[in-house]
Design an enzyme around this catalytic site. Structure first.
Site, mmCIF file in Angstrom:
data_model
loop_
_atom_site.group_PDB
_atom_site.id
_atom_site.type_symbol
_atom_site.label_atom_id
_atom_site.label_comp_id
_atom_site.label_asym_id
_atom_site.label_seq_id
_atom_site.Cartn_x
_atom_site.Cartn_y
_atom_site.Cartn_z
ATOM 1 N N HIS A 132 0.811 -1.219 0.000
ATOM 2 C CA HIS A 132 0.000 0.000 0.000
ATOM 3 C C HIS A 132 0.846 1.271 0.000
ATOM 4 O O HIS A 132 0.673 2.132 -0.887
ATOM 5 C CB HIS A 132 -0.971 -0.023 1.179
ATOM 6 C CG HIS A 132 -1.620 1.297 1.460
ATOM 7 N ND1 HIS A 132 -2.494 1.898 0.581
ATOM 8 C CD2 HIS A 132 -1.506 2.148 2.522
ATOM 9 C CE1 HIS A 132 -2.896 3.046 1.089
ATOM 10 N NE2 HIS A 132 -2.317 3.227 2.261
ATOM 11 N N HIS B 37 4.204 6.634 5.522
ATOM 12 C CA HIS B 37 3.059 7.342 6.121
ATOM 13 C C HIS B 37 2.261 6.500 7.120
ATOM 14 O O HIS B 37 1.555 7.048 7.961
ATOM 15 C CB HIS B 37 2.145 7.899 5.028
ATOM 16 C CG HIS B 37 1.231 6.900 4.389
ATOM 17 N ND1 HIS B 37 1.580 6.180 3.270
ATOM 18 C CD2 HIS B 37 -0.021 6.498 4.713
ATOM 19 C CE1 HIS B 37 0.582 5.386 2.931
ATOM 20 N NE2 HIS B 37 -0.410 5.555 3.786
ATOM 21 N N GLU C 109 1.401 4.880 12.680
ATOM 22 C CA GLU C 109 0.050 4.447 13.056
ATOM 23 C C GLU C 109 -0.049 2.935 13.211
ATOM 24 O O GLU C 109 -0.701 2.441 14.132
ATOM 25 C CB GLU C 109 -0.945 4.906 11.993
ATOM 26 C CG GLU C 109 -2.377 4.496 12.284
ATOM 27 C CD GLU C 109 -3.335 4.984 11.210
ATOM 28 O OE1 GLU C 109 -4.457 4.450 11.159
ATOM 29 O OE2 GLU C 109 -2.970 5.881 10.442
ATOM 30 N N ASP C 110 0.610 2.180 12.322
ATOM 31 C CA ASP C 110 0.352 0.739 12.248
ATOM 32 C C ASP C 110 1.522 -0.140 12.666
ATOM 33 O O ASP C 110 1.427 -1.371 12.594
ATOM 34 C CB ASP C 110 -0.065 0.360 10.812
ATOM 35 C CG ASP C 110 -1.397 0.973 10.430
ATOM 36 O OD1 ASP C 110 -2.255 1.113 11.317
ATOM 37 O OD2 ASP C 110 -1.580 1.313 9.249
ATOM 38 N N ASP D 153 -3.076 8.534 -0.589
ATOM 39 C CA ASP D 153 -3.386 7.434 0.331
ATOM 40 C C ASP D 153 -4.856 7.047 0.216
ATOM 41 O O ASP D 153 -5.217 5.870 0.087
ATOM 42 C CB ASP D 153 -3.043 7.868 1.756
ATOM 43 C CG ASP D 153 -3.520 6.879 2.804
ATOM 44 O OD1 ASP D 153 -3.322 5.669 2.611
ATOM 45 O OD2 ASP D 153 -4.098 7.330 3.815
ATOM 46 N N ASP E 123 -26.393 16.220 -22.222
ATOM 47 C CA ASP E 123 -24.963 16.560 -22.228
ATOM 48 C C ASP E 123 -24.166 15.541 -21.408
ATOM 49 O O ASP E 123 -23.807 15.788 -20.271
ATOM 50 C CB ASP E 123 -24.724 17.980 -21.721
ATOM 51 C CG ASP E 123 -25.375 18.219 -20.366
ATOM 52 O OD1 ASP E 123 -26.260 17.429 -19.985
ATOM 53 O OD2 ASP E 123 -24.990 19.177 -19.680
#
Length: 703
Positions: free
Chosen positions: A48, A72, A76-77, A139, A260
């Site tokens: 990812h 990034h 967090e992970d 992301d 259109d």
């Protein structure tokens, strides 16, 4: 997934001076940090951040931004910390990574609070460095591309809704239209699956049935312009499903009625050629009325520039055409990212990473004024409206606002202080109410006074997040000030009911016992009765607040004046009896609510007396009461001009009609309930006497 050397080569292709070692270190660190983590589709999680970095290389972003994309999710992970990122990759990359990182571990009670806290941190980081937004959008785009792998439909819909409400508008606001369109399409597929399937199926059928109509129209357009000596590149496409669905919803028409659905783009060498091409096209095909927009002379707030027109082509087919230069096209495709000069473009446009757009500053201002997570999310979404209009100040400054914005929104868009002091507005030289909806091209002059303050009524017609946030902030501050003022008066009454005189320092000790921060907080709690009087007495003088002692105390030491307080802020005048200065009044107190003021003989008080949570306070108007609204019932003859007579008498007594309602009518009489603004009870009595003395009036009673 991109291999390490492939990613590095991509960056070096457009930026030979990029820090190759930084990219290699980031790749290896992220690979080890994410270890054996897996995504919903079974791929290694590490794929990812690498794909996110790959998306950003298409925008030719600098090496720090690419490294941020690779890293990034590490804070967090994984077990990695910001300090570790800073020590290995520098303070700038660490700051960017921290800005993108969600607050996944915050302790919040509701989903909206978690979403608001994540958005709050993200917007603050974005205001410091716009590259945070670019990484976050890439992301989110990759997450949307893989959203279908998430097994739970409700989770997919929640992520899609967040994308549609926040991230797609953010992409639009910085001009990254390709990001916006892809995110909208992927989100639309999850939010409205039946509509998405129906529209995509009909587009496929249209393509099969009509042959390659887009190629035919495009080649005809190119031939037309080349014959006029205009060199051009033509590309055509069908509009994306969400755009088609949105038009169907707005116009309340079916797919077959939508004319259109094809759009063409003409890329010409110069700005002058844009206008030449427009003239050639309009001479060949009739223009659809109201569909021409010149974003070259008046660019969008995100810097977007182009000419837009719709023409009636063969077989009454409406075709949209956008005309722009290559530079305008680069900005339209990649928005703010297109401004990065990649160091190797001499004389090219460049934007420093810390550059702020004014709309980002508006969002940060909303952060400071929102009182709750729900309010923050509401105002932020409002601040990112896509459909916008252009209005002008008297000096010619262009102000962009959402469609449907009013004069008060314009005032706050110019400056918050101007909005706070607004007393009126002129639109195109004519004085208009502040609730007037502005149109494209209006010239707006705001009339102001330092004595003015934001009004509660403004909330009913303000539409922008900035205006609503500023008005609510001022009203909250005014409400707190008045509640503190009222609380002090109630506090003095509580102290008077104590069995002994308070000693020095008693108030400070009471604040400690009640666990309150300061004296104003205590006064506000007393005014809103979030603290019972007995609890305050007990905190001030232990042993004085017990039930037996409290009952033995006289209920009030004297009437409390409401002079200097504003109705509707610290207290409310009851609708059941409409008290005005001069009436004998009492206050009804309930927990966590303002005082409700009633006349002493109000019939509604009997119901309140039975309520367990109701408390009473003796009130007085004071010497400087500023009038109020009384309600009278007037029975008049059913004859022409009767209402005119009523209005003449009321105006002659210097009273003002606030509201009038017809309650009953027969062949002889009709009864009206009228709310009138009066100074006090004597003023009201003179008005009633004047009405009764009129031949047209049969009876008058105060309601």
């Amino acid at each position: 997934m991109l291999r390490q050397y492939e990613l590095v080569d991509r960056v070096l292709d457009y930026d030979p001076d990029a820090d190759e070692a930084l990219l290699n270190r980031a790749y290896v660190f992220s690979l080890h940090a994410h270890g054996g983590q897996k995504r919903a589709n079974g791929d290694p999680y590490f794929s990812h951040p690498i794909e996110v970095a790959g998306i950003l290389t298409d925008l030719h972003l600098d090496d720090e931004t690419i490294a941020t994309a690779i890293l990034h999710d590490t804070i967090e992970d994984t077990v990695a910390t910001r300090e570790e990122i800073e020590s290995r990759f520098g303070a700038s990359v660490a700051r960017l990574v921290d800005g993108v990182t969600k607050l996944s571990k915050i302790e919040a009670q509701t989903e909206s609070e978690r979403a608001a806290e994540n958005l709050r941190k993200f917007l603050l980081a974005m205001s410091d460095d716009i590259r945070v937004l670019l990484v976050k959008l890439a992301d989110r785009l990759h997450n949307m591309r893989t959203l279908h792998f998430i097994p739970k439909p409700e989770k997919r819909r929640r992520i899609a809704a967040e994308t549609m409400e926040i991230y797609a508008p953010l992409a639009e606001r910085i001009g990254m239209y390709e990001f916006m369109k892809e995110m909208q399409t992927l989100a639309f597929e999850q939010i409205e699956p039946e509509a998405y399937t129906s529209i995509t199926r009909r587009l496929a059928q249209l393509k099969e049935g009509g042959g390659d109509r887009i190629a035919k129209i495009g080649s005809g357009l190119k031939l037309l312009l080349s014959r006029s000596g205009i060199e051009t590149e033509i590309s055509g496409r069908e509009k994306h499903p969400f755009s088609i669905w949105k038009k169907m919803q707005e116009r309340h028409i079916s797919f077959e009625q939508l004319s259109d659905i094809m759009a063409f783009r003409a890329i010409v060498p110069t700005e002058e050629d844009c206008y030449r091409a427009l003239g050639v096209i309009h001479r060949r095909w009739p223009m659809a009325p109201g569909r021409f927009k010149d974003y070259i002379s008046t660019p969008k707030r995100n810097g977007y520039r182009s000419l837009h027109t719709s023409v009636i082509h063969a077989e009454n087919t409406r075709v949209e055409i956008q005309i722009r230069t290559p530079e305008m096209h680069a900005e339209a495709e990649f928005g703010l990212a297109a401004h990065w000069a990649y160091k190797q473009k001499p004389g090219g446009l460049s934007v420093r990473p810390e550059t702020q757009h004014s709309w980002i500053a508006d969002l940060v201002e909303i952060l400071d004024t929102a009182a709750s997570p729900e309010e923050l999310l509401e105002h932020t979404r409002m601040a990112m409206y896509q459909d916008r209009i252009f209005a002008f100040t008297p000096k010619g400054e262009l102000i962009q606002l959402p469609k449907g914005a009013t004069a008060i929104d314009f005032a706050y868009a110019v400056h918050t202080d101007l909005g706070d002091q607004t007393v009126g507005a002129k639109v195109n030289g004519r004085v208009v109410p502040l609730k007037t909806v502005l149109e494209n091209g209006d010239q707006v002059q705001i009339l102001k006074s330092k004595a003015q303050a934001p009004q509660q009524a403004w909330l009913t017609f303000a539409t922008t997040g900035k205006a609503l946030a500023a008005i609510r902030r001022h009203l909250r501050a005014a409400e707190r000030d008045e509640q503190v003022k009222l609380g002090r008066k109630l506090y003095d009454d509580i102290v008077a009911r104590l069995p002994a005189t308070l000693g020095a320092g008693a108030l400070d000790q009471a604040l400690v016992r009640l666990k309150l921060a300061d004296e104003p907080t205590l006064m506000q709690a007393i005014a809103r009765r979030t603290l019972p009087d007995a609890a305050v007495m007990e905190a001030l003088m232990p042993g004085s607040g017990g039930a037996d002692v409290a009952r033995a105390m006289p209920p009030q030491a004297g009437a409390i004046s409401i002079t200097g307080l504003t109705p509707g802020v610290a207290f409310d005048l009851a609708d059941c009896c409409h008290p005005v200065p001069g009436d004998r009044i009492v206050g009804l107190r309930r927990p966590d609510a303002g005082i409700e003021v009633h006349t002493i003989d109000c019939e509604g008080l009997s119901d309140a007396e039975r309520a367990d949570d109701a408390d009473w306070v003796d009130l007085a108007w004071g010497d400087k009461a500023e009038g109020g609204v009384a309600r009278v019932s007037v029975e008049v003859k059913n004859e022409p001009g009767a209402l005119g007579v009523l209005a003449t008498v009321i105006g002659g007594h210097k009273a003002n009609i606030i509201n009038l309602r017809l309650d009953a009518r027969d062949s002889a009489f009709h009864t009206n309930t009228i709310d009138v603004e009066v100074r006090d009870v004597p003023h009201l009595m003179r008005l009633i006497a004047g009405l009764r003395a009129t031949d047209t009036v049969n009876a008058v009673t105060r309601v």
